[in-house]
Structure formats: structure tokens, C-alpha cells
Write a protein that holds these residues in place. Structure first.
Motif, PDB file in Angstrom:
ATOM      1  N   SER A 236      -9.769  60.237 -26.242  1.00 27.18           N
ATOM      2  CA  SER A 236      -8.397  60.358 -26.120  1.00 27.18           C
ATOM      3  C   SER A 236      -7.774  59.958 -27.640  1.00 27.18           C
ATOM      4  O   SER A 236      -8.088  58.940 -28.193  1.00 27.18           O
ATOM      5  N   VAL A 237      -6.915  61.069 -28.058  1.00 27.20           N
ATOM      6  CA  VAL A 237      -6.381  60.729 -29.431  1.00 27.20           C
ATOM      7  C   VAL A 237      -4.849  60.441 -29.076  1.00 27.20           C
ATOM      8  O   VAL A 237      -4.040  61.235 -28.612  1.00 27.20           O
ATOM      9  N   PHE A 238      -4.353  59.326 -29.612  1.00 32.28           N
ATOM     10  CA  PHE A 238      -3.035  58.899 -29.629  1.00 32.28           C
ATOM     11  C   PHE A 238      -2.396  58.914 -30.872  1.00 32.28           C
ATOM     12  O   PHE A 238      -2.958  58.323 -31.988  1.00 32.28           O
ATOM     13  N   VAL A 239      -1.519  59.783 -31.179  1.00 35.06           N
ATOM     14  CA  VAL A 239      -0.937  60.146 -32.472  1.00 35.06           C
ATOM     15  C   VAL A 239       0.602  59.088 -32.610  1.00 35.06           C
ATOM     16  O   VAL A 239       1.522  59.333 -31.606  1.00 35.06           O
ATOM     17  N   ASP A 240       0.727  58.546 -33.800  1.00 35.76           N
ATOM     18  CA  ASP A 240       1.847  57.736 -33.981  1.00 35.76           C
ATOM     19  C   ASP A 240       2.993  58.706 -34.566  1.00 35.76           C
ATOM     20  O   ASP A 240       2.775  59.390 -35.604  1.00 35.76           O
ATOM     21  N   LEU A 241       4.114  58.931 -33.596  1.00 35.92           N
ATOM     22  CA  LEU A 241       5.225  59.757 -34.005  1.00 35.92           C
ATOM     23  C   LEU A 241       6.448  58.876 -34.212  1.00 35.92           C
ATOM     24  O   LEU A 241       7.632  59.352 -33.990  1.00 35.92           O
ATOM     25  N   GLU A 242       6.425  57.651 -34.119  1.00 36.18           N
ATOM     26  CA  GLU A 242       7.707  56.827 -34.131  1.00 36.18           C
ATOM     27  C   GLU A 242       8.247  57.016 -35.438  1.00 36.18           C
ATOM     28  O   GLU A 242       7.979  57.125 -36.776  1.00 36.18           O
ATOM     29  N   ARG A 243       9.675  56.995 -35.430  1.00 33.52           N
ATOM     30  CA  ARG A 243      10.745  57.503 -36.580  1.00 33.52           C
ATOM     31  C   ARG A 243      10.425  56.476 -37.748  1.00 33.52           C
ATOM     32  O   ARG A 243      10.653  56.823 -38.671  1.00 33.52           O
ATOM     33  N   LYS A 244      10.313  55.167 -37.449  1.00 35.01           N
ATOM     34  CA  LYS A 244      10.280  54.141 -38.315  1.00 35.01           C
ATOM     35  C   LYS A 244       9.525  54.190 -39.221  1.00 35.01           C
ATOM     36  O   LYS A 244       9.302  53.528 -40.423  1.00 35.01           O
ATOM     37  N   HIS A 245       8.420  54.878 -38.882  1.00 35.79           N
ATOM     38  CA  HIS A 245       7.222  54.923 -39.895  1.00 35.79           C
ATOM     39  C   HIS A 245       7.052  56.291 -40.791  1.00 35.79           C
ATOM     40  O   HIS A 245       6.170  56.270 -41.407  1.00 35.79           O
ATOM     41  N   LEU A 255       3.809  61.874 -41.865  1.00 36.21           N
ATOM     42  CA  LEU A 255       3.577  62.990 -40.949  1.00 36.21           C
ATOM     43  C   LEU A 255       2.287  64.043 -41.454  1.00 36.21           C
ATOM     44  O   LEU A 255       1.480  64.329 -40.646  1.00 36.21           O
ATOM     45  N   GLU A 256       2.393  64.319 -42.658  1.00 37.61           N
ATOM     46  CA  GLU A 256       1.399  65.345 -43.115  1.00 37.61           C
ATOM     47  C   GLU A 256      -0.174  64.540 -42.720  1.00 37.61           C
ATOM     48  O   GLU A 256      -0.892  65.095 -42.392  1.00 37.61           O
ATOM     49  N   VAL A 281       4.548  60.559 -28.710  1.00 38.87           N
ATOM     50  CA  VAL A 281       6.006  60.610 -28.208  1.00 38.87           C
ATOM     51  C   VAL A 281       6.866  60.780 -29.486  1.00 38.87           C
ATOM     52  O   VAL A 281       7.100  59.798 -30.158  1.00 38.87           O
ATOM     53  N   GLY A 282       7.204  62.013 -29.543  1.00 37.82           N
ATOM     54  CA  GLY A 282       8.446  62.137 -30.871  1.00 37.82           C
ATOM     55  C   GLY A 282       9.543  62.769 -30.126  1.00 37.82           C
ATOM     56  O   GLY A 282       9.910  62.234 -28.965  1.00 37.82           O
ATOM     57  N   GLY A 283      10.441  63.504 -30.839  1.00 42.71           N
ATOM     58  CA  GLY A 283      11.342  64.021 -30.378  1.00 42.71           C
ATOM     59  C   GLY A 283      11.332  64.812 -29.213  1.00 42.71           C
ATOM     60  O   GLY A 283      11.934  64.803 -28.097  1.00 42.71           O
ATOM     61  N   ARG A 284       9.947  65.399 -29.114  1.00 45.08           N
ATOM     62  CA  ARG A 284       9.401  66.057 -27.804  1.00 45.08           C
ATOM     63  C   ARG A 284       7.903  65.483 -27.459  1.00 45.08           C
ATOM     64  O   ARG A 284       7.411  64.919 -28.684  1.00 45.08           O
ATOM     65  N   VAL A 285       7.724  65.412 -26.360  1.00 41.79           N
ATOM     66  CA  VAL A 285       6.292  64.709 -25.986  1.00 41.79           C
ATOM     67  C   VAL A 285       5.216  65.570 -26.244  1.00 41.79           C
ATOM     68  O   VAL A 285       5.285  66.761 -25.992  1.00 41.79           O
ATOM     69  N   GLY A 311      10.252  60.158 -33.084  1.00 37.65           N
ATOM     70  CA  GLY A 311      10.150  59.583 -31.684  1.00 37.65           C
ATOM     71  C   GLY A 311      10.618  58.069 -31.688  1.00 37.65           C
ATOM     72  O   GLY A 311      10.617  57.240 -32.667  1.00 37.65           O
ATOM     73  N   PRO A 312      10.971  57.736 -30.581  1.00 36.12           N
ATOM     74  CA  PRO A 312      11.553  56.199 -30.318  1.00 36.12           C
ATOM     75  C   PRO A 312      10.531  54.960 -29.925  1.00 36.12           C
ATOM     76  O   PRO A 312      10.702  53.937 -30.054  1.00 36.12           O
ATOM     77  N   ALA A 313       9.454  55.610 -29.537  1.00 30.45           N
ATOM     78  CA  ALA A 313       8.245  54.745 -29.182  1.00 30.45           C
ATOM     79  C   ALA A 313       7.042  54.175 -30.327  1.00 30.45           C
ATOM     80  O   ALA A 313       6.720  55.024 -30.867  1.00 30.45           O
ATOM     81  N   ALA A 314       6.837  53.092 -29.945  1.00 35.54           N
ATOM     82  CA  ALA A 314       5.485  52.374 -30.757  1.00 35.54           C
ATOM     83  C   ALA A 314       4.367  52.890 -30.254  1.00 35.54           C
ATOM     84  O   ALA A 314       4.258  53.281 -28.970  1.00 35.54           O
ATOM     85  N   LEU A 315       3.386  52.967 -31.222  1.00 34.39           N
ATOM     86  CA  LEU A 315       2.031  53.599 -30.822  1.00 34.39           C
ATOM     87  C   LEU A 315       1.326  52.883 -29.652  1.00 34.39           C
ATOM     88  O   LEU A 315       0.820  53.258 -28.601  1.00 34.39           O
ATOM     89  N   HIS A 316       1.682  51.367 -29.736  1.00 33.83           N
ATOM     90  CA  HIS A 316       0.907  50.750 -28.684  1.00 33.83           C
ATOM     91  C   HIS A 316       1.573  50.713 -27.193  1.00 33.83           C
ATOM     92  O   HIS A 316       0.855  50.741 -26.309  1.00 33.83           O
ATOM     93  N   ASP A 317       2.862  51.303 -27.276  1.00 31.73           N
ATOM     94  CA  ASP A 317       3.424  51.419 -25.856  1.00 31.73           C
ATOM     95  C   ASP A 317       3.026  52.913 -25.324  1.00 31.73           C
ATOM     96  O   ASP A 317       2.829  52.831 -24.347  1.00 31.73           O
TER      97      ASP A 317
END
Length: 381
Positions: A236-245, A255-256, A281-285, A311-317
């Protein structure tokens, strides 16, 4: 005829023919006036002939819809026409290449009974993303080479350029290998594998095709065959798309690096025979359901190149939300866009993964090594 020369002769005839006509009328010399009229008629015929050559032309493009960065791509253009035409030139725009157009000449004849195939090879020199291929332009000139007509053909295809991937060598050692190959030690459990485990008493709903008839005859009652559960690896690969990062732009951005890292992990896991799912979770899931094989790899890479770090969600969430869908004894890879993790949340997450027997792998990208967009300065911890 060369374009510069044809332009010169066309301009000359356009200028001289009315002058000759007026001069012949003024001097009352019919021969000079007739020469001016003849040249004018020639120009009208040539202009119409160039346009007529393009009537009824149709083109179909054939190409595989995706490739990796720096790959070469073969493109075929199938030309057909409802009447016989010759000397048709095609200009195609291949979006992933730096070249503006690819031009090819078909000497013909092309007609209703015979289509022609033109091919060219393009180079994916642009960064990963989704690009248009097309539109096409058909060009033709009159028999004298005086006029050149062009017709736009709205043949546009979507082409995906995937990031250049690299093998993550240690990933295959973290999970079990495919069934019927050397595997990590595991307890035998009833399932749908090809490996025979034993027999048990028949229960209502069991498939009669699994009845072990010799054993049933010996026992005096129905017994069915049981097989071991498949021990196919699962990542399972979880990608961090949180805006503040997010930080940096273009090839020098979080992002790159996040997308390229995730793509390499997915590629390595699929090549090792693993089932792979991707979430973010980014602007689109971002959601790629579990699967394996070349088609699944293509789909996963296609979804990855469409993400944005907004995205608004933190990676751990994100991981906590998808935890019920992470199988026990599998591997979870967390691709973070920052090295400054909330250690309290990480401890809770690690405990939850440990309870399910899931092996976590963290890949961290330092967002503060890129020009800041927001969130500067870095935390002190």
C-alpha cells in the motif's frame, strides 16, 4: 517548387496580369490584354486546384497512449481520400516533444481503394504529465507550385508521459513473493491457492468440484479438499499531497520528488509481482484499488501524474482512514513531503500498523530544501 520561389512567381503573376490587361486595353492591343487575362485565369485555376486536393482527405492516428520520459514513440498516420489525390503533406503536433511539428509527404496516389500509412518517431523530451497530440494539418499545392493550401484536421489524442522510474531494490525483500515461488515463512491457512493443504468435512455451500471422492469413500461421508491461502505480496503506497508541504516549482519541487518516488515504488512493487494500491488526498482524491500486472501499473502511473499538492489532509490522517483496507502482514510505504513529522502522530500510527502486522516504510522529502511557498522557517525540532 521551393516556397520562396513559388511566392516570388505568384507575386509576379498577380502584379503583372492586371498590368498587362490594362496596358492591352489602353493601347488597344488584344494580344497583350489576352495574355493578362490568361495569366489571371491560370492563377484562379491554381488557387482552386490546391484547395481541391484537400477535399475528402481523412487521417487516422495510431499510437500507444503512454510512454516514459525520454522514450521514443512511433506514430502512424493512416491517410485515405474519397478520390485519387497526390502529393499531400501532413503536419502533426506531438505535444511531449520539443519540436513544433512533424512533417511527412505522401506522394500518392491516395484514393478510395488504397489508404496509405505514414510513420514518424518522436521523442518524449518534456516533463511527466498529460499532453495533446494534434491537431493535424494537411497541406497541398497546385500542379504549378504557385499556391499552397492547408486544411486543419481535428484529430487530437491524449498522451500520458510517465516519470522516469528506478528500481527500489529493497522493496521486494519486505513482502512475500508470488505464489508457487520461494516465499517468506507463513502459516498454512485455508484459502484459494493452488497449494493443497488437506481435507475437511463437507459443509453446506461448499463447491462439489472440491469433493475428495476417495477420502469420502473411506470415511463414509463427504469431505472436501482445502488449499492454502495465497501469500501474494501486498503493498500500500500512501502519497503526501498536503498543501502546506509544497515547496519549489517545476523539476525542483516537493511534488516532483514525491510523484517520482511514488512512481518508482509502484513500478518496483508491480514488477516483483505484488498487489499494489495507492492512496492520497489532494484537490482530487488519489485512489488506485488493489491490483497487479502491466495494465494496473499503467493505470496507477496515469493517476499519479494527475495529482497536485493542494490537499487539506495530513499523511497520517490519510493512512489512518485507509487502515482497515491494509491487509495484515503486508507492507505500507508512506511517501512524505516533509522530514518534520509529528512524532506523536507517527507513534500512534506505528502502533496501529504493528497491531495489524503491517511493516511500515517511510520515505521523506525535505520540503525546506526547496524555495519556500509557505511554511517558512522550518520547525526547530
Amino acid at each position: 517548387m521551393e516556397p520562396a520561389r513559388s511566392t516570388f512567381y505568384r507575386s509576379l503573376l498577380l502584379t503583372v496580369s492586371p498590368v498587362l490587361f490594362l496596358l492591352g486595353v489602353g493601347l488597344r492591343v488584344p494580344a497583350i490584354a489576352a495574355l493578362g487575362v490568361a495569366w489571371g485565369v491560370l492563377l484562379l485555376y491554381a488557387s482552386g486546384a490546391a484547395r481541391r486536393r484537400l477535399r475528402g482527405i481523412s487521417v487516422r492516428r495510431e499510437l500507444y497512449p503512454s510512454a516514459f520520459e525520454e522514450d521514443t514513440v512511433d506514430v502512424d498516420l493512416v491517410v485515405s481520400a474519397d478520390r485519387r489525390v497526390r502529393m499531400v503533406e501532413l503536419a502533426d503536433a506531438f505535444g511531449p516533444a520539443m519540436a513544433l511539428e512533424q512533417r511527412m509527404l505522401e506522394p500518392g496516389p491516395v484514393g478510395p481503394e488504397a489508404s496509405r500509412r505514414l510513420s514518424y518517431t518522436a521523442f518524449c523530451s518534456r516533463q511527466w504529465g498529460i499532453y495533446p497530440v494534434g491537431p493535424l494539418r494537411a497541406l497541398a499545392s497546385d500542379p504549378f507550385g504557385l499556391f499552397r493550401a492547408a486544411r486543419a484536421l481535428p484529430v487530437v489524442d491524449e498522451f500520458a508521459v510517465f516519470p522516469r522510474v528506478h528500481d527500489v531494490a529493497g522493496l521486494a525483500q519486505l513482502g512475500a513473493r508470488p505464489t508457487l515461488a520461494p516465499q517468506e515463512a507463513a502459516d498454512g491457512r485455508a484459502g484459494q491457492s493452488l497449494l493443497y493443504l488437506g481435507v475437511r468435512d463437507y459443509r453446506a455451500g461448499d463447491d462439489l468440484r472440491h469433493v475428495h471422492w476417495p477420502a469420502s469413500a473411506r470415511r463414509g461421508g463427504l469431505v472436501v479438499k482445502e488449499y492454502e491461502i495465497d501469500l501474494c505480496p501486498y503493498v500500500s503506497v500512501f502519497v503526501d499531497l498536503e498543501r502546506k508541504h509544497r515547496a519549489g516549482t517545476g523539476r525542483k519541487s516537493t511534488l516532483e520528488y514525491v510523484v517520482r518516488t511514488a512512481a518508482s515504488i509502484v513500478w518496483s512493487a508491480v514488477r516483483a509481482g505484488s498487489f499494489v494500491q495507492v492512496a492520497g488526498v489532494g484537490g482530487r482524491v488519489l485512489h488506485v484499488p488493489p491490483g497487479r500486472g502491466e495494465n494496473h501499473l499503467t493505470y496507477a502511473l496515469y493517476e499519479l501524474i494527475k495529482v497536485a499538492q493542494d490537499g487539506p489532509a495530513a499523511l497520517h490522517d490519510v493512512v489512518r482512514h485507509h487502515l482497515p483496507f491494509v491487509p495484515p502482514r503486508s507492507t505500507a510505504v508512506l511517501v512524505s513531503g516533509t522530514v518534520f513529522l509529528d512524532l506523536g502522530e507517527v507513534d500512534v500510527l506505528l502502533e496501529a500498523l504493528r497491531d495489524r502486522g503491517v511493516r511500515p516504510v517511510f520515505v521523506l522529502v525535505d520540503n525546506f530544501s526547496f524555495p519556500a511557498i509557505e511554511g517558512w522557517p522550518p520547525p526547530r525540532a
